[in-house]
Scaffold this active site. Structure first.
Site, PDB file in Angstrom:
ATOM      1  N   LYS A 178      79.282  65.623 102.856  1.00 40.41           N
ATOM      2  CA  LYS A 178      79.807  67.466 102.163  1.00 40.41           C
ATOM      3  C   LYS A 178      80.957  67.640 102.447  1.00 40.41           C
ATOM      4  O   LYS A 178      80.829  67.977 104.223  1.00 40.41           O
ATOM      5  CB  LYS A 178      78.700  68.739 102.529  1.00 40.41           C
ATOM      6  CG  LYS A 178      79.272  70.459 102.128  1.00 40.41           C
ATOM      7  CD  LYS A 178      78.380  70.705 102.233  1.00 40.41           C
ATOM      8  CE  LYS A 178      78.588  72.287 101.559  1.00 40.41           C
ATOM      9  NZ  LYS A 178      79.007  72.664 100.465  1.00 40.41           N
ATOM     10  N   SER A 183      71.327  78.406 100.986  1.00 37.77           N
ATOM     11  CA  SER A 183      71.769  77.784 101.965  1.00 37.77           C
ATOM     12  C   SER A 183      72.859  79.374 103.044  1.00 37.77           C
ATOM     13  O   SER A 183      73.897  80.473 102.334  1.00 37.77           O
ATOM     14  CB  SER A 183      73.921  77.522 101.724  1.00 37.77           C
ATOM     15  OG  SER A 183      73.100  76.011 101.258  1.00 37.77           O
ATOM     16  N   ARG A 238      71.128  67.448  93.181  1.00 36.73           N
ATOM     17  CA  ARG A 238      72.560  68.173  93.051  1.00 36.73           C
ATOM     18  C   ARG A 238      74.000  67.209  93.170  1.00 36.73           C
ATOM     19  O   ARG A 238      74.327  66.651  93.219  1.00 36.73           O
ATOM     20  CB  ARG A 238      72.938  68.311  95.149  1.00 36.73           C
ATOM     21  CG  ARG A 238      74.632  68.781  95.503  1.00 36.73           C
ATOM     22  CD  ARG A 238      73.746  69.165  96.926  1.00 36.73           C
ATOM     23  NE  ARG A 238      75.794  70.212  97.395  1.00 36.73           N
ATOM     24  CZ  ARG A 238      76.526  68.611  97.648  1.00 36.73           C
ATOM     25  NH1 ARG A 238      76.292  67.306  97.324  1.00 36.73           N
ATOM     26  NH2 ARG A 238      77.246  69.396  98.724  1.00 36.73           N
TER      27      ARG A 238
HETATM   28  N1  3NM Z   1      75.088  71.242 102.647  1.00 36.76           N
HETATM   29  P1  3NM Z   1      73.552  63.880 105.022  1.00 36.76           P
HETATM   30  S1  3NM Z   1      75.425  70.495 105.064  1.00 36.76           S
HETATM   31  C1  3NM Z   1      74.726  69.754 101.096  1.00 36.76           C
HETATM   32  O1  3NM Z   1      75.749  72.516 105.935  1.00 36.76           O
HETATM   33  C2  3NM Z   1      75.203  70.156 101.758  1.00 36.76           C
HETATM   34  O2  3NM Z   1      75.012  73.492 104.233  1.00 36.76           O
HETATM   35  C3  3NM Z   1      75.268  71.909 103.904  1.00 36.76           C
HETATM   36  O3  3NM Z   1      74.366  65.589 103.839  1.00 36.76           O
HETATM   37  C4  3NM Z   1      75.712  72.534 105.010  1.00 36.76           C
HETATM   38  O4  3NM Z   1      71.780  64.604 104.852  1.00 36.76           O
HETATM   39  C5  3NM Z   1      75.041  69.534 102.856  1.00 36.76           C
HETATM   40  O5  3NM Z   1      73.974  63.188 104.822  1.00 36.76           O
HETATM   41  C6  3NM Z   1      75.203  67.613 103.638  1.00 36.76           C
HETATM   42  O6  3NM Z   1      74.118  64.746 106.331  1.00 36.76           O
HETATM   43  C7  3NM Z   1      73.760  67.066 103.660  1.00 36.76           C
END
Ligand code: 3NM
Length: 217
Positions: free
Chosen positions: A144, A115, A43
């Site tokens: 994010k 997603s 990503r």
């Molecule tokens: N998508 P971390 S949250 C890439 O809610 C991504 O769809 C999300 O990163 C969604 O593990 C997210 O550091 C970030 O919290 C996840």
């Protein structure tokens, strides 16, 4: 290799060059593979994101590493790149190309993840031929910037109660400490960026995620 299937407990690592701080992303990926991740998603985001030939080369390097460990290599958003280098799958968000169109482009054999943030979006993903859905953010995330409000475990519970056979991967703020609750809510997998990418001992951190899954959860 049974690439298409997302089985419990999947430890689904997501990373781009912006996520590994001062460490080389390929070193971090290799350590995560050593630790036993089951899936990897490239990503590549942010101000300094690789593009063009540099991105393609980086993607191929990640792909080669994943192949050496028999781990599916999935690309976020970039269907063209996924096609060009023959990635094992693609993951798309609600703002990306329509899932049904992506499925048509990729054919039936590639992994397609979408997603989702509601049962309605999960229903649409199923209709479009998704192999799994990413449900998040489960917990607050700092990775994010445009993430939605955390849904907690309710999102996973509601999708699983409507689609018991649909693989659901929880995402957002997941750590080895809170992962147990994600498994208990019925998720097949945990998708993780920062807790793995920024760990001091990446392989050990992946093992902690594996240990967070207790049989029968
Ligand atoms: N998508 P971390 S949250 C890439 O809610 C991504 O769809 C999300 O990163 C969604 O593990 C997210 O550091 C970030 O919290 C996840």
């Amino acid at each position: 290799m049974a690439l298409k299937f997302i089985n419990k407990p999947s430890i689904y690592f997501i990373m781009g060059t912006e996520n590994t701080g001062t460490r080389h992303p390929l070193t971090v990926l290799k350590e995560a593979l050593e630790g036993g991740i089951s899936h990897f998603q490239l990503r590549e985001k942010g101000q300094f994101a690789l593009t063009g030939d540099e991105l393609k080369q980086f993607a191929k390097d990640c792909q080669q590493l994943c192949r050496a460990y028999g781990v599916p290599f999935i690309i976020n958003d970039d269907v063209e790149l996924a096609e060009e280098i023959n990635a094992d799958g693609i993951h798309i968000g609600q703002e990306d190309e329509e899932a049904a169109a992506v499925r048509k482009r990729l054919g039936p054999d590639k992994i397609l993840g979408v997603s989702v943030h509601s049962v309605q979006e999960a229903a649409e993903a199923v209709g479009a031929g998704a192999d799994y859905v990413g449900m998040g953010p489960v917990f607050p995330t700092y990775t994010k910037s445009d993430a939605k409000k955390p849904a907690g475990l309710v999102g996973i519970l509601s999708v699983k109660s409507t689609y018991p056979n649909l693989p659901v991967i929880g995402i957002g703020g997941i750590t080895p400490e809170n992962a147990e609750n994600v498994w208990a809510a019925g998720a097949e997998g945990v998708a993780v960026i920062s807790s793995i990418a920024q760990a001091e001992d990446v392989a050990h951190q992946v093992k902690l995620f594996s240990h967070s899954y207790k049989k029968g959860a």
